[in-house]
Design an enzyme around this catalytic site. Structure first.
Site, PDB file in Angstrom:
ATOM      1  N   ASN A 293      49.148  13.743  37.125  1.00 42.88           N
ATOM      2  CA  ASN A 293      49.531  14.407  35.864  1.00 42.88           C
ATOM      3  C   ASN A 293      50.373  13.538  34.943  1.00 42.88           C
ATOM      4  O   ASN A 293      50.210  13.575  33.727  1.00 42.88           O
ATOM      5  CB  ASN A 293      50.221  15.754  36.158  1.00 42.88           C
ATOM      6  CG  ASN A 293      51.508  15.598  36.929  1.00 42.88           C
ATOM      7  OD1 ASN A 293      51.628  14.700  37.757  1.00 42.88           O
ATOM      8  ND2 ASN A 293      52.459  16.437  36.654  1.00 42.88           N
TER       9      ASN A 293
ATOM     10  N   GLU B 142      58.025  15.789  46.851  1.00 38.50           N
ATOM     11  CA  GLU B 142      58.181  16.488  45.564  1.00 38.50           C
ATOM     12  C   GLU B 142      56.895  17.262  45.334  1.00 38.50           C
ATOM     13  O   GLU B 142      55.855  16.665  45.058  1.00 38.50           O
ATOM     14  CB  GLU B 142      58.385  15.473  44.426  1.00 38.50           C
ATOM     15  CG  GLU B 142      59.628  14.629  44.563  1.00 38.50           C
ATOM     16  CD  GLU B 142      60.903  15.436  44.419  1.00 38.50           C
ATOM     17  OE1 GLU B 142      60.865  16.526  43.831  1.00 38.50           O
ATOM     18  OE2 GLU B 142      61.940  14.972  44.931  1.00 38.50           O
TER      19      GLU B 142
ATOM     20  N   CYS C 253      54.688  19.590  36.491  1.00 34.79           N
ATOM     21  CA  CYS C 253      55.214  20.446  37.567  1.00 34.79           C
ATOM     22  C   CYS C 253      56.410  21.265  37.086  1.00 34.79           C
ATOM     23  O   CYS C 253      56.793  22.240  37.722  1.00 34.79           O
ATOM     24  CB  CYS C 253      55.601  19.593  38.765  1.00 34.79           C
ATOM     25  SG  CYS C 253      56.741  18.278  38.311  1.00 34.79           S
TER      26      CYS C 253
ATOM     27  N   GLU D  56      64.907  13.033  44.292  1.00 40.74           N
ATOM     28  CA  GLU D  56      64.760  11.730  43.660  1.00 40.74           C
ATOM     29  C   GLU D  56      65.839  11.618  42.583  1.00 40.74           C
ATOM     30  O   GLU D  56      66.608  12.534  42.360  1.00 40.74           O
ATOM     31  CB  GLU D  56      63.360  11.596  43.057  1.00 40.74           C
ATOM     32  CG  GLU D  56      62.266  11.640  44.110  1.00 40.74           C
ATOM     33  CD  GLU D  56      60.879  11.344  43.567  1.00 40.74           C
ATOM     34  OE1 GLU D  56      60.528  11.860  42.488  1.00 40.74           O
ATOM     35  OE2 GLU D  56      60.133  10.597  44.235  1.00 40.74           O
TER      36      GLU D  56
END
Ligand code: NDP
Length: 480
Positions: free
Chosen positions: A150, A248, A282, A461
Site C-alpha cells: 500500500n 505491524e 492501515c 516501530e
C-alpha cells in the site's frame, strides 16, 4: 519490457530459476514489467551475502553507517519525480500523493535513522560504588524485512533504514504486487556505494520468498508489515524458532466525531482519513461514529464532498482517487459492499466500479463509498476492507461511542474530534489502540512509537523503539 532484478551481494542479478511473474499497471490492467519469481535458493544467496557482510558492517563506526544512509536519503530526494511516477504506475496511487507523501517520507526514513543512530545511547546502572553495570546494544544479525503494497517504498524503508543504522545487515522482500521502487532503491544503493551484501532485496511471492526468509534457521529477526492473517502465519513459524518479531498488522480504525468539534476542519480531514490512497492505508478511519445531534448534517455534507472527489487517471494532478492496487483486491472490496447490503446497509454514494475512458478502461477503479444503517458488530463493521469504503453510525453517549470503537479485534489507530479537552484526554486513555489522533490524522513525528494492540500487531516501530528492536541488550556487570 523491463525485467526487475534481485539485488544480492551488491549486484543486480536474475533469480536462480530464471523465471518471472507479470507485473500489472493497475491504472490500465496491463502487464508492464516482469518480477523475479525467486525462491528459497535466492534467499539462501541473499542470506550468505548478508551474513558475510555482517562482521564488517556491524563494526563500522556509526558515523560511517550514517554517511551511507544520508547519501541514500539524498539520492531518493534527487530522484523524487522518477520514484513518484514509478510508485504511481506500480500501485495505482495518484502521482501527486506519491510525490508529496510516499517518496519524501522514504527519504525522511533514511535521513531520520542516519542521524538518529548518532544520538542512540545505552544505560548504565551504578550499584552505589560496589559495582557498575553497563548495557551494550549489539546488532542482532541478519534481519528479515517483509513489507506490503500500500505504501511500497515508504514502508520498505521504514524497516530497512533502522536495521542498517543499528548495524544489522538485511534480507528484504517488498510486496510482489508493487516491486518497482524497491528495485529502484537497489540502484540507488549501488550509486551510494553501500558495501556489497549489507542490503539484499529478493523479489517474489510471499508464499515462496517471504516464507523462506521467515523460516530461515539463521535469520534471527523478522520485521513484518502486512495483513493479520499473514502475521499469524509468520508468528506460527517464527515463534517456535525464538526469533525476535515485530508485526505491524491490519486495522479497522474508528473515527469518533463529537458535536462540539471544529466542524469544517473535521470534515476536510475526514475526507482524507477515509479515502486517501483509495482507503488503502492501515491508519484510515473506516468506521465513522457521529454524535446524533450532528449526524444528519454530517451525512449530507460528507456525501456531497465525497461526490466531488475525482476518480481516475493517477497521472492527472486533479485526481484524488486513483486505481485499486489489483483486480483481486478490487473484487474483494466489491464483495464487502455486497455483504454490507445483505447486512442491511444503505449505500449513500459510490458502491460500484468506476469506468475510466479510453486506455484506462481496463483499470481497477472504484467509486468512494459511504454506507449507513449497519449494526456496529456486523461483519462489514468488524472486518478490514482496506479500500475506499466507510460506514457511518450515530451515537448518543461517549460510553456508547467508546464501546463501539473498541468492539473489533483490531487496535491500530483511532481519531477523535472534540474541542472538549477533558473529554479528549478521557477518550485517549480509554481507546484500545496504539495511536490516538485528536483533531487531526496522519500527523507523524518519527520519534514516536508506532504500532497496534490486539490483532493489529506486536511491538513498535519508530524512533529509538526500532533501534532497540534491531539490537540486543547485553548487560555487563563489573565489580569495583
Ligand atoms: P499481506 O499480508 O498479504 O502481505 C504483506 C507482505 O507479506 C507481502 O510482501 C507478501 O508478499 C508477504 N507474504 C505473504 N504471505 C507470506 C508468507 N506466508 N510468509 C512471509 N511473507 C508473506 O498484506 P498486503 O500486502 O495485502 O497489505 C495489506 C495489509 O497490510 C492490510 O491488512 C493492512 O492493514 C496491513 N498494513 C499494516 C500496516 C501497519 O503499520 N500496521 C501498514 C500498512 C499495511 P506478496 O505480496 O508477494 O504476497
Amino acid at each position: 519490457m523491463q525485467h526487475i532484478k534481485n539485488y544480492i551481494n551488491g549486484q543486480l542479478i536474475e533469480p536462480v530459476s530464471k523465471t518471472y511473474l507479470d507485473n500489472y499497471n493497475p491504472s490500465n490492467g496491463k502487464v508492464y514489467s516482469y518480477i523475479p519469481d525467486s525462491d528459497g535458493k535466492d534467499v539462501d544467496l541473499a542470506y550468505a551475502a548478508a551474513n558475510a557482510a555482517f562482521k564488517e558492517w556491524s563494526t563500522t563506526p556509526k558515523d560511517k553507517r550514517s554517511y551511507y544512509l544520508l547519501k541514500i536519503a539524498s539520492l531518493i530526494q534527487k530522484n523524487l519525480d522518477k520514484l513518484a511516477l514509478a510508485e504511481s504506475i506500480d500501485n495505482g496511487k495518484p502521482v501527486k500523493l506519491a510525490k508529496s507523501i510516499d517518496i519524501p517520507r522514504a527519504a525522511a526514513n533514511f535521513h531520520f535513522y542516519g542521524t538518529g543512530i548518532l544520538h542512540y545511547s545505552s544505560h548504565a546502572h551504578d550499584m552505589e560504588g560496589s559495582a557498575i553495570n553497563y548495557t551494550l546494544r549489539q546488532p542482532v544479525g541478519v534481519a528479515g524485512c517483509i513489507s506490503p503494497w500500500n505504501l511500497p517504498l515508504y514502508l520498505f524503508s521504514w524497516k530497512i533504514a533502522p536495521a542498517l543504522a543499528a548495524g544489522c545487515t538485511v534480507v528484504a522482500k517488498p510486496s510482489e504486487i508493487t516491486p518497482m521502487t524497491a528495485y529502484l532503491l537497489s540502484e540507488i544503493c549501488i550509486e551510494a556505494g553501500l558495501p556489497a551484501g549489507v542490503l539484499n532485496i529478493v523479489h517474489g511471492l510471499g508464499g515462496k520468498v517471504g516464507n523462506a526468509i521467515v523460516s530461515h534457521k539463521d535469520i534471527p529477526l523478522i520485521s513484518f508489515t502486512g495483513g493479520t492473517v499473514t502475521g499469524k502465519h509468520i508468528a506460527s513459524i517464527a515463534a517456535p524458532m525464538f526469533k525476535k518479531m515485530s508485526l505491524e498488522l491490519g486495522g479497522k480504525n474508528p473515527n469518533i466525531i463529537f458535536a462540539d468539534c471544529d466542524y469544517d476542519k473535521m470534515l476536510t480531514t475526514t475526507i482524507n482519513s477515509s479515502f486517501s490512497n483509495q482507503g488503502q492505508i492501515c491508519l484510515c478511519g473506516s468506521r465513522i461514529f457521529v454524535e446524533r445531534s450532528i449526524y444528519e448534517k454530517f451525512k449530507k455534507d460528507f456525501v456531497a464532498k465525497t461526490k466531488t472527489l475525482i476518480v481516475g487517471d493517477p497521472q492527472n494532478d486533479k485526481t484524488r482517487i486513483g486505481a485499486i492496487v489489483s483486480k483481486s483486491h478490487q473484487e474483494k472490496i466489491l464483495s464487502y459492499i455486497e455483504l454490507a447490503k445483505t447486512e442491511g446497509g444503505t449505500i449513500l454514494c459510490g458502491g460500484k466500479k468506476h469506468s475510466a475512458p479510453g486506455e484506462l478502461s481496463e483499470g481497477y477503479y472504484l467509486e468512494p463509498t459511504i454506507i449507513e444503517g449497519l449494526k456496529y458488530d456486523c461483519r462489514t463493521n468488524q472486518e478490514e476492507i482496506f479500500g475506499p469504503v466507510v460506514t457511518i453510525t450515530p451515537f448518543d453517549t461517549e460510553e456508547e461511542a467508546l464501546m463501539m470503537a473498541n468492539s473489533t479485534i483490531y487496535g491500530l489507530a483511532s481519531i477523535v474530534w472534540t474541542e472538549n479537552l477533558t473529554r479528549a484526554h478521557r477518550m485517549a486513555n480509554a481507546i484500545h489502540a496504539g495511536i490516538v489522533w485528536i483533531n487531526c490524522w496522519l500527523l507523524r513525528d518519527l520519534r514516536t512509537p508506532f504500532g497496534g494492540v490486539k490483532a493489529s500487531g506486536v511491538g513498535r516501530e519508530g524512533g529509538f523503539e526500532a533501534l532497540d528492536f534491531f539490537t540486543e541488550p547485553k548487560n555487563v556487570c563489573i565489580k569495583l
